[in-house]
Design an enzyme around this catalytic site. Structure first.
Site, PDB file in Angstrom:
ATOM      1  CB  VAL A 118      10.182   6.821 -80.177  1.00 54.94           C
ATOM      2  CG1 VAL A 118       9.006   7.039 -81.362  1.00 54.94           C
ATOM      3  CG2 VAL A 118      10.630   8.274 -80.022  1.00 54.94           C
ATOM      4  CE1 TYR A 119       4.907   6.476 -82.281  1.00 50.88           C
ATOM      5  CE2 TYR A 119       3.541   4.434 -82.187  1.00 50.88           C
ATOM      6  CZ  TYR A 119       4.178   5.523 -82.952  1.00 50.88           C
ATOM      7  OH  TYR A 119       3.860   5.192 -84.238  1.00 50.88           O
ATOM      8  CB  SER A 120       4.647   8.154 -74.244  1.00 49.38           C
ATOM      9  OG  SER A 120       3.524   8.942 -74.539  1.00 49.38           O
TER      10      SER A 120
END
Length: 327
Positions: free
Chosen positions: A60-62
């Site tokens: 989900v990071y970026s």
């Protein structure tokens, strides 16, 4: 650099883990302080030069950009067999009813997507980012077990949940002969110590490695946060929700970190990290470095050993906090 076994496994990781949430694409995520690929690569390269072999990211990071950046950098700068890559899943990656969570469908889909973005055949540690209240834990644990058996992950871990939930997951895995969690990535630092009540004792008993996130309280343990600001402190609403800038108790803890740092003639970050490194069963704090100086300070903190009275001095002002980070 120092190295230590992660939990009860034979896999050794550096005592500092580089957290990669700060590497990504501001056009694909809510955080506007993340570094683009050009500015991220020198930090990843420097981490390797300092002996860090442990890297943590999440799908989900970026929305995948962090995994892409990390994967390309490690391919260029490192030997795959010498690094430990950890990633996570749970958060929503796309619109639709199956865009996130920990269902079998989501897990089997997201591991393949993460591997593709990372450019590797396997991850060393695959972690559930949060508890999924809509999916039976039996379904989640069986799917994770299948991923390990398929060779797509070497080990599995968990993050940010209640101790009873973690114990239930461990029990379900043991009951069915499935792969058990070997690590817990939880919220732990000098101004948030609620994990000491149940999660840390559970992990000591079960020989689970602790890899705490936010070891510096999003930088609040490194500066006079009532007057000094950064782009992240001004724009990161998630961090703002975690830490109350008006808390007198928290400010007293920060003041003691500053006083002890001055006494020992070291940066404040050294004190906060040294405290964590001496807190059992912490394996490796996850440092979210966005500057090379952040990395260098974190690694040099390994040389700081706190005396028992200094440990007590730092802990004495703490007061109980509301539980945060589990949802």
């Amino acid at each position: 650099m120092e190295y230590i076994r992660l939990g009860s496994t034979g896999m050794k990781v550096s005592r500092i883990c580089l957290g990669c949430m700060g590497f990504g694409d501001t056009t694909r995520w809510i955080h506007k302080w993340v570094l683009n690929e050009e500015n991220s690569r020198p930090i990843i390269k420097k981490a390797l030069e300092l002996g860090i072999n442990f890297f943590d990211t999440a799908n989900v990071y970026s929305i995948g950009a962090s995994e892409e950046i990390l994967g390309r950098a490690l391919k260029d700068f490192a030997n795959r067999d010498e690094v430990v890559i950890a990633t996570k899943l749970h958060g929503k990656m796309r619109e639709g009813p199956n865009g996130g969570g920990l269902s079998r469908k989501a897990i089997l889909s997201e591991i393949d997507a993460s591997l593709k973005r990372l450019g590797t055949d396997y991850v060393d540690l695959y972690q559930i980012h949060r508890w999924d209240y809509e999916t039976p834990i039996e379904e989640t644990m069986e799917a994770l077990n299948d991923i390990v058996r398929a060779g797509k992950a070497r080990y599995i871990g968990a993050s940010a949940m209640w101790a009873w939930q973690f114990q239930k997951a461990l029990y379900v895995a043991e009951k069915h002969g499935w792969t058990r969690f070997i690590s817990m990535q939880n919220h732990l630092n000098l101004i948030y110590r609620e994990e000491e009540r149940e999660m840390l004792p559970l992990c000591r008993e079960e020989k689970i490695g602790i890899i705490p996130y936010s070891p510096l309280a999003s930088g609040r343990l490194t500066r006079d946060w009532s007057s000094e600001t950064t782009l992240r402190s001004e724009t990161d609403q998630i961090a703002k929700n975690k830490y109350d800038s008006t808390s007198e108790a928290d400010q007293r803890v920060v003041a003691r970190v500053a006083a002890l740092a001055k006494k020992l003639d070291v940066p404040r970050a050294h004190i906060a990290i040294a405290w964590l490194l001496q807190k059992e069963p912490v394996t490796a704090p996850i440092i979210g470095a966005t500057k090379i100086s952040h990395l260098e300070e974190s690694v040099s903190a390994l040389s700081v050993k706190l005396a028992q009275d200094e440990f007590a001095y730092l802990e004495e002002p703490y007061v109980p906090h509301h539980i945060i980070g589990h949802l």
